[in-house]
Design a protein around this motif. Sequence first.
Motif, PDB file in Angstrom:
ATOM      1  N   TYR A  37      49.723  38.824  46.710  1.00 23.41           N
ATOM      2  CA  TYR A  37      50.040  37.660  46.929  1.00 23.41           C
ATOM      3  C   TYR A  37      49.207  36.621  48.232  1.00 23.41           C
ATOM      4  O   TYR A  37      48.528  37.518  48.217  1.00 23.41           O
ATOM      5  N   LYS A  38      49.930  35.560  47.605  1.00 25.40           N
ATOM      6  CA  LYS A  38      49.214  34.563  48.649  1.00 25.40           C
ATOM      7  C   LYS A  38      49.893  33.975  49.901  1.00 25.40           C
ATOM      8  O   LYS A  38      51.052  33.852  50.492  1.00 25.40           O
ATOM      9  N   GLN A  39      48.726  33.573  51.383  1.00 24.52           N
ATOM     10  CA  GLN A  39      49.417  33.300  52.263  1.00 24.52           C
ATOM     11  C   GLN A  39      48.592  32.049  53.079  1.00 24.52           C
ATOM     12  O   GLN A  39      47.841  32.365  53.505  1.00 24.52           O
ATOM     13  N   PRO A  40      49.072  31.281  52.165  1.00 25.01           N
ATOM     14  CA  PRO A  40      48.794  29.685  52.688  1.00 25.01           C
ATOM     15  C   PRO A  40      48.747  29.545  54.798  1.00 25.01           C
ATOM     16  O   PRO A  40      49.627  30.344  55.268  1.00 25.01           O
ATOM     17  N   PRO A  41      47.892  28.549  54.452  1.00 28.58           N
ATOM     18  CA  PRO A  41      48.258  28.397  56.518  1.00 28.58           C
ATOM     19  C   PRO A  41      49.425  28.248  56.852  1.00 28.58           C
ATOM     20  O   PRO A  41      50.243  28.227  58.590  1.00 28.58           O
ATOM     21  N   SER A  42      50.365  27.734  55.940  1.00 31.77           N
ATOM     22  CA  SER A  42      52.099  27.688  57.207  1.00 31.77           C
ATOM     23  C   SER A  42      52.948  29.301  56.887  1.00 31.77           C
ATOM     24  O   SER A  42      53.759  29.447  57.757  1.00 31.77           O
ATOM     25  N   ARG A  43      51.728  30.144  56.902  1.00 34.75           N
ATOM     26  CA  ARG A  43      52.342  31.642  57.255  1.00 34.75           C
ATOM     27  C   ARG A  43      53.216  32.520  56.197  1.00 34.75           C
ATOM     28  O   ARG A  43      52.828  33.705  56.021  1.00 34.75           O
ATOM     29  N   GLN A  44      53.370  31.383  55.182  1.00 32.40           N
ATOM     30  CA  GLN A  44      54.562  32.428  53.752  1.00 32.40           C
ATOM     31  C   GLN A  44      53.556  33.238  52.963  1.00 32.40           C
ATOM     32  O   GLN A  44      53.125  32.280  52.233  1.00 32.40           O
ATOM     33  N   MET A  45      54.401  34.270  52.594  1.00 28.25           N
ATOM     34  CA  MET A  45      54.382  35.272  51.593  1.00 28.25           C
ATOM     35  C   MET A  45      54.457  34.946  50.917  1.00 28.25           C
ATOM     36  O   MET A  45      56.221  34.638  50.794  1.00 28.25           O
ATOM     37  N   ILE A  46      53.779  34.779  49.645  1.00 28.93           N
ATOM     38  CA  ILE A  46      54.114  33.891  47.870  1.00 28.93           C
ATOM     39  C   ILE A  46      53.614  34.837  46.978  1.00 28.93           C
ATOM     40  O   ILE A  46      52.289  35.374  46.834  1.00 28.93           O
ATOM     41  N   LEU A  47      54.575  35.307  46.317  1.00 28.45           N
ATOM     42  CA  LEU A  47      54.444  36.702  44.895  1.00 28.45           C
ATOM     43  C   LEU A  47      53.325  35.409  44.111  1.00 28.45           C
ATOM     44  O   LEU A  47      53.725  34.496  43.898  1.00 28.45           O
ATOM     45  N   VAL A  48      51.895  36.004  44.437  1.00 33.95           N
ATOM     46  CA  VAL A  48      51.258  35.124  42.701  1.00 33.95           C
ATOM     47  C   VAL A  48      51.570  36.002  41.407  1.00 33.95           C
ATOM     48  O   VAL A  48      51.670  35.327  40.316  1.00 33.95           O
ATOM     49  N   ILE A  49      50.688  37.637  41.589  1.00 37.99           N
ATOM     50  CA  ILE A  49      51.717  37.942  40.106  1.00 37.99           C
ATOM     51  C   ILE A  49      51.258  39.858  39.966  1.00 37.99           C
ATOM     52  O   ILE A  49      51.049  39.949  41.677  1.00 37.99           O
ATOM     53  N   ARG A  50      52.054  40.003  39.265  1.00 38.35           N
ATOM     54  CA  ARG A  50      52.265  41.166  39.122  1.00 38.35           C
ATOM     55  C   ARG A  50      51.506  41.916  38.054  1.00 38.35           C
ATOM     56  O   ARG A  50      51.535  42.132  37.187  1.00 38.35           O
ATOM     57  N   GLN A  51      51.156  43.774  38.367  1.00 36.64           N
ATOM     58  CA  GLN A  51      51.165  44.432  36.528  1.00 36.64           C
ATOM     59  C   GLN A  51      52.157  45.826  36.543  1.00 36.64           C
ATOM     60  O   GLN A  51      51.487  46.837  38.463  1.00 36.64           O
ATOM     61  N   GLU A  52      52.102  46.139  35.747  1.00 36.75           N
ATOM     62  CA  GLU A  52      53.275  46.901  36.058  1.00 36.75           C
ATOM     63  C   GLU A  52      51.272  48.529  35.291  1.00 36.75           C
ATOM     64  O   GLU A  52      50.765  47.792  34.275  1.00 36.75           O
ATOM     65  N   ALA A  53      51.801  49.668  35.709  1.00 39.67           N
ATOM     66  CA  ALA A  53      50.108  50.895  35.788  1.00 39.67           C
ATOM     67  C   ALA A  53      50.479  50.764  34.498  1.00 39.67           C
ATOM     68  O   ALA A  53      49.823  51.527  33.205  1.00 39.67           O
ATOM     69  N   TYR A  54      51.544  50.902  33.787  1.00 33.64           N
ATOM     70  CA  TYR A  54      52.362  51.831  32.340  1.00 33.64           C
ATOM     71  C   TYR A  54      51.481  50.691  31.053  1.00 33.64           C
ATOM     72  O   TYR A  54      51.582  50.889  30.096  1.00 33.64           O
ATOM     73  N   LYS A  55      51.359  48.769  31.857  1.00 31.91           N
ATOM     74  CA  LYS A  55      51.235  48.129  30.684  1.00 31.91           C
ATOM     75  C   LYS A  55      49.322  47.993  30.276  1.00 31.91           C
ATOM     76  O   LYS A  55      49.015  47.399  31.838  1.00 31.91           O
ATOM     77  N   GLN A  56      49.382  47.641  29.687  1.00 33.59           N
ATOM     78  CA  GLN A  56      47.442  47.411  29.307  1.00 33.59           C
ATOM     79  C   GLN A  56      47.579  46.258  28.961  1.00 33.59           C
ATOM     80  O   GLN A  56      45.892  45.554  29.686  1.00 33.59           O
ATOM     81  N   GLN A  57      47.959  45.548  28.915  1.00 30.29           N
ATOM     82  CA  GLN A  57      48.308  43.708  28.390  1.00 30.29           C
ATOM     83  C   GLN A  57      47.978  43.578  29.857  1.00 30.29           C
ATOM     84  O   GLN A  57      48.877  43.446  31.172  1.00 30.29           O
ATOM     85  N   ASN A  58      46.971  42.648  30.554  1.00 27.52           N
ATOM     86  CA  ASN A  58      46.598  41.816  31.585  1.00 27.52           C
ATOM     87  C   ASN A  58      48.044  41.024  32.029  1.00 27.52           C
ATOM     88  O   ASN A  58      47.841  40.380  30.844  1.00 27.52           O
TER      89      ASN A  58
END
Lengths: 117, 119
Positions: A37-58
């Motif tokens: 997650y990214k939190q810019p100076p505005s303080r808003q939390m924004i999802l950047v990227i996610r990964q499932e553990a069972y997936k080998q592909q990045n």
Amino acid sequence: AQTVTQSQPEMSVQEAETVTLSCTYDTSENNYYLFWYKQPPSRQMILVIRQEAYKQQNATENRFSVNFQKAAKSFSLKISDSQLGDTAMYFCAFMKGPPSGTYKYIFGTGTRLKVLA
Amino acid sequence: NAGVTQTPKFRVLKTGQSMTLLCAQDMNHEYMYWYRQDPGMGLRLIHYSVGEGTTAKGEVPDGYNVSRLKKQNFLLGLESAAPSQTSVYFCASSYEKGDRRYGASYEQYFGPGTRLTVT
């Protein structure tokens, strides 16, 4: 209990360069999810990227990609072609997956990234 | 869609006073969370809810109570505020999007935060 460690409190990168933020975690679970997650100076939390553990592909999302090393329990975030708008606090998070999961996150302490013009 | 909203955005309390923070979401999400953010400590989970009428303790529940009487609202209460509760409070909501077999998403949607100062 699960833990998430971000060992770089602060980092800086020149605009247009590439930077990698590190995250390690500790768990005995086999099914889980990882997030940045990214939190810019505005303080808003924004999802950047996610990964499932069972997936080998990045996972990749435009200029953002991860290097997921399950055996090493490492989940680093690479930002390519850094832009001034990438300046923010970045948090790594872990979530235990279903059916045993409770859908709650465990966050790391964050890495403050500054992109320099 | 307003997403996740928090009321109030700022508040100053004296030690011993009480207050309630309101979180509202209009996305029909099942799961809701309250976090506190302190410098150098990331976000720590206070309490959470996996459905209307249910609540559970997180990492740092002491000194806080919560209620989820309606699916869209999650209230965080401080009965007797202490200076150690000075923090930025975030509410978040989530749901299980997609099919677990193919990789459901558990993205959390955050509110804008409430800065609370206890003097």
